[in-house]
Scaffold this motif. Sequence first.
Motif, PDB file in Angstrom:
ATOM      1  N   ILE A 134      -6.223  -3.083 -13.335  1.00  0.00           N
ATOM      2  CA  ILE A 134      -7.006  -2.829 -14.544  1.00  0.00           C
ATOM      3  C   ILE A 134      -6.474  -3.642 -15.718  1.00  0.00           C
ATOM      4  CG2 ILE A 134      -7.598  -1.060 -16.263  1.00  0.00           C
ATOM      5  CD1 ILE A 134      -7.605   0.962 -13.895  1.00  0.00           C
ATOM      6  N   LEU A 135      -5.151  -3.755 -15.820  1.00  0.00           N
ATOM      7  CA  LEU A 135      -4.551  -4.537 -16.905  1.00  0.00           C
ATOM      8  C   LEU A 135      -5.007  -5.986 -16.836  1.00  0.00           C
ATOM      9  CD1 LEU A 135      -2.610  -4.565 -19.316  1.00  0.00           C
ATOM     10  CD2 LEU A 135      -0.737  -4.979 -17.702  1.00  0.00           C
ATOM     11  N   GLY A 136      -5.145  -6.500 -15.617  1.00  0.00           N
ATOM     12  CA  GLY A 136      -5.727  -7.827 -15.424  1.00  0.00           C
ATOM     13  C   GLY A 136      -5.009  -8.942 -16.164  1.00  0.00           C
ATOM     14  N   SER A 137      -3.685  -8.884 -16.228  1.00  0.00           N
ATOM     15  CA  SER A 137      -2.859  -9.909 -16.881  1.00  0.00           C
ATOM     16  C   SER A 137      -3.038  -9.949 -18.400  1.00  0.00           C
ATOM     17  CB  SER A 137      -3.145 -11.310 -16.300  1.00  0.00           C
ATOM     18  OG  SER A 137      -2.804 -11.359 -14.940  1.00  0.00           O
ATOM     19  N   PRO A 146       0.824  -1.215   0.000  1.00  0.00           N
ATOM     20  CA  PRO A 146       0.000   0.000   0.000  1.00  0.00           C
ATOM     21  C   PRO A 146       0.857   1.263   0.000  1.00  0.00           C
ATOM     22  CG  PRO A 146      -0.844  -1.593   1.588  1.00  0.00           C
ATOM     23  CD  PRO A 146       0.480  -2.122   1.115  1.00  0.00           C
ATOM     24  N   GLN A 147       0.388   2.275  -0.689  1.00  0.00           N
ATOM     25  CA  GLN A 147       1.153   3.521  -0.815  1.00  0.00           C
ATOM     26  C   GLN A 147       1.354   4.211   0.535  1.00  0.00           C
ATOM     27  OE1 GLN A 147       2.495   4.539  -3.598  1.00  0.00           O
ATOM     28  NE2 GLN A 147       1.378   3.568  -5.269  1.00  0.00           N
ATOM     29  N   THR A 148       0.530   3.871   1.516  1.00  0.00           N
ATOM     30  CA  THR A 148       0.644   4.503   2.833  1.00  0.00           C
ATOM     31  C   THR A 148       1.846   4.003   3.634  1.00  0.00           C
ATOM     32  OG1 THR A 148      -0.897   2.846   3.715  1.00  0.00           O
ATOM     33  CG2 THR A 148      -1.835   4.956   3.012  1.00  0.00           C
ATOM     34  N   PHE A 149       2.475   2.895   3.184  1.00  0.00           N
ATOM     35  CA  PHE A 149       3.619   2.348   3.903  1.00  0.00           C
ATOM     36  C   PHE A 149       4.858   3.223   3.706  1.00  0.00           C
ATOM     37  CE2 PHE A 149       3.021  -2.331   5.107  1.00  0.00           C
ATOM     38  CZ  PHE A 149       1.642  -2.215   5.209  1.00  0.00           C
ATOM     39  N   ASP A 150       5.735   3.185   4.682  1.00  0.00           N
ATOM     40  CA  ASP A 150       7.053   3.800   4.555  1.00  0.00           C
ATOM     41  C   ASP A 150       7.957   2.766   3.878  1.00  0.00           C
ATOM     42  OD1 ASP A 150       9.739   4.564   4.988  1.00  0.00           O
ATOM     43  OD2 ASP A 150       9.178   5.752   6.745  1.00  0.00           O
ATOM     44  N   PHE A 151       8.247   2.956   2.593  1.00  0.00           N
ATOM     45  CA  PHE A 151       8.974   1.960   1.822  1.00  0.00           C
ATOM     46  C   PHE A 151      10.398   1.763   2.340  1.00  0.00           C
ATOM     47  CE2 PHE A 151       6.517   1.564  -2.428  1.00  0.00           C
ATOM     48  CZ  PHE A 151       5.325   1.478  -1.740  1.00  0.00           C
ATOM     49  N   ASN A 155      19.006 -10.856   3.767  1.00  0.00           N
ATOM     50  CA  ASN A 155      19.275 -10.806   2.335  1.00  0.00           C
ATOM     51  C   ASN A 155      18.779  -9.474   1.776  1.00  0.00           C
ATOM     52  OD1 ASN A 155      20.307 -13.590   1.441  1.00  0.00           O
ATOM     53  ND2 ASN A 155      18.525 -14.121   2.693  1.00  0.00           N
ATOM     54  N   PRO A 156      19.378  -8.997   0.685  1.00  0.00           N
ATOM     55  CA  PRO A 156      19.003  -7.687   0.152  1.00  0.00           C
ATOM     56  C   PRO A 156      17.609  -7.671  -0.465  1.00  0.00           C
ATOM     57  CG  PRO A 156      20.549  -8.774  -1.317  1.00  0.00           C
ATOM     58  CD  PRO A 156      20.490  -9.612  -0.075  1.00  0.00           C
ATOM     59  N   VAL A 157      16.966  -6.537  -0.366  1.00  0.00           N
ATOM     60  CA  VAL A 157      15.691  -6.307  -1.032  1.00  0.00           C
ATOM     61  C   VAL A 157      15.980  -5.685  -2.398  1.00  0.00           C
ATOM     62  CG1 VAL A 157      13.550  -4.964  -1.022  1.00  0.00           C
ATOM     63  CG2 VAL A 157      14.348  -6.081   1.077  1.00  0.00           C
ATOM     64  N   GLY A 158      15.613  -6.399  -3.442  1.00  0.00           N
ATOM     65  CA  GLY A 158      15.853  -5.892  -4.785  1.00  0.00           C
ATOM     66  C   GLY A 158      14.924  -4.757  -5.155  1.00  0.00           C
ATOM     67  N   GLY A 159      13.719  -4.774  -4.582  1.00  0.00           N
ATOM     68  CA  GLY A 159      12.772  -3.721  -4.876  1.00  0.00           C
ATOM     69  C   GLY A 159      11.473  -3.910  -4.114  1.00  0.00           C
ATOM     70  N   ILE A 160      10.760  -2.813  -3.925  1.00  0.00           N
ATOM     71  CA  ILE A 160       9.435  -2.836  -3.314  1.00  0.00           C
ATOM     72  C   ILE A 160       8.439  -2.320  -4.346  1.00  0.00           C
ATOM     73  CG2 ILE A 160       7.977  -1.844  -1.508  1.00  0.00           C
ATOM     74  CD1 ILE A 160      10.377  -1.839   0.322  1.00  0.00           C
ATOM     75  N   LEU A 161       7.486  -3.167  -4.692  1.00  0.00           N
ATOM     76  CA  LEU A 161       6.516  -2.847  -5.737  1.00  0.00           C
ATOM     77  C   LEU A 161       5.206  -2.401  -5.104  1.00  0.00           C
ATOM     78  CD1 LEU A 161       7.227  -5.963  -7.975  1.00  0.00           C
ATOM     79  CD2 LEU A 161       8.075  -3.642  -8.325  1.00  0.00           C
ATOM     80  N   PRO A 162       4.750  -1.188  -5.404  1.00  0.00           N
ATOM     81  CA  PRO A 162       3.530  -0.686  -4.782  1.00  0.00           C
ATOM     82  C   PRO A 162       2.275  -1.339  -5.345  1.00  0.00           C
ATOM     83  CG  PRO A 162       4.307   0.864  -6.435  1.00  0.00           C
ATOM     84  CD  PRO A 162       5.355  -0.212  -6.328  1.00  0.00           C
ATOM     85  N   HIS A 163       1.232  -1.353  -4.541  1.00  0.00           N
ATOM     86  CA  HIS A 163      -0.080  -1.726  -5.063  1.00  0.00           C
ATOM     87  C   HIS A 163      -0.446  -0.744  -6.161  1.00  0.00           C
ATOM     88  CE1 HIS A 163      -4.291  -2.941  -5.205  1.00  0.00           C
ATOM     89  NE2 HIS A 163      -4.588  -1.660  -5.228  1.00  0.00           N
ATOM     90  N   SER A 164      -1.017  -1.255  -7.250  1.00  0.00           N
ATOM     91  CA  SER A 164      -1.261  -0.399  -8.403  1.00  0.00           C
ATOM     92  C   SER A 164      -2.637  -0.655  -9.004  1.00  0.00           C
ATOM     93  CB  SER A 164      -0.181  -0.645  -9.460  1.00  0.00           C
ATOM     94  OG  SER A 164      -0.533  -0.097 -10.697  1.00  0.00           O
ATOM     95  N   ASP A 165      -3.420   0.414  -9.156  1.00  0.00           N
ATOM     96  CA  ASP A 165      -4.706   0.294  -9.851  1.00  0.00           C
ATOM     97  C   ASP A 165      -4.485  -0.079 -11.312  1.00  0.00           C
ATOM     98  OD1 ASP A 165      -6.078   0.966  -7.558  1.00  0.00           O
ATOM     99  OD2 ASP A 165      -6.314   3.082  -8.091  1.00  0.00           O
ATOM    100  N   GLU A 166      -3.409   0.432 -11.921  1.00  0.00           N
ATOM    101  CA  GLU A 166      -3.124   0.113 -13.321  1.00  0.00           C
ATOM    102  C   GLU A 166      -2.866  -1.379 -13.508  1.00  0.00           C
ATOM    103  OE1 GLU A 166      -1.845   4.397 -12.719  1.00  0.00           O
ATOM    104  OE2 GLU A 166      -1.694   2.516 -11.611  1.00  0.00           O
TER     105      GLU A 166
END
Length: 253
Positions: free
Chosen positions: A224-227, A192-197, A210-221
Amino acid sequence: MSQIVSVHSYRGGTGKSNTTANLAIAVASHGYRVGIVDTDIQSPGIHVLFGYAEETLSPCLNDYLWGHCKIEETAHDVTAVIAGDIPSRSRVYLVPSSVKAGEIARVLREGYDVGLLNDGFQDLIEALNLDYLFIDTHPGLNEETLLSITISDILVLILRPDHQDFQGTAVTVDVAQRLNVPQILMVVNKVPQTFDFDDLKKRVESIYGNPVGGILPHSDEMMILGSEGVFVQRYPDHPISQTIAKIARSILP
């Protein structure tokens, strides 16, 4: 030297297949030959992202496992999904699994030779001259997953900011470390965007070592893309795509 990258999650619903497809495309766009194998044979789905329907999945991984063909014959060239100018060497091949109910039931009833799957990975790398082989694994820990983890040069672990995910992922990390996987990369998805990444990144790295390669936010897009397509191609400037590109660079030499 080819690299095997297994993408795994302890539970379903983490966005594992989406992440696998996006990472594979991001790596290939740098001029690499990339293969993707859907070994989630009980509940396959990554083919949908590349526009494949049930009737276009033949031949598939199941045909190889039942001895009907060589594994390279199951590889579908999906390079066309990469938009824009790319190096001429870039290639992406997809080995899908069958979505036919009878094929899935047969796997559940009879199982399959996991050793044959391992041989197939190596044959695929050699036949297609792959630089990277991405394995989209089945969630949880089973014989196939343990094989994928054991032969991995890089293990990408997907988790959500969820207590059950945190506990289950700890088990997977422990197994991977016991199997001496050379590199483990954590990716936190659907945050969620409200988190402190930044705080979340530090917390995950502290928990798992272990390292975090990335944090991916929840996304409406993404919802909507729906795979119906690969996200990094549809939304190249989106924060998710930028993070995927960053994770890809951490995989590349």
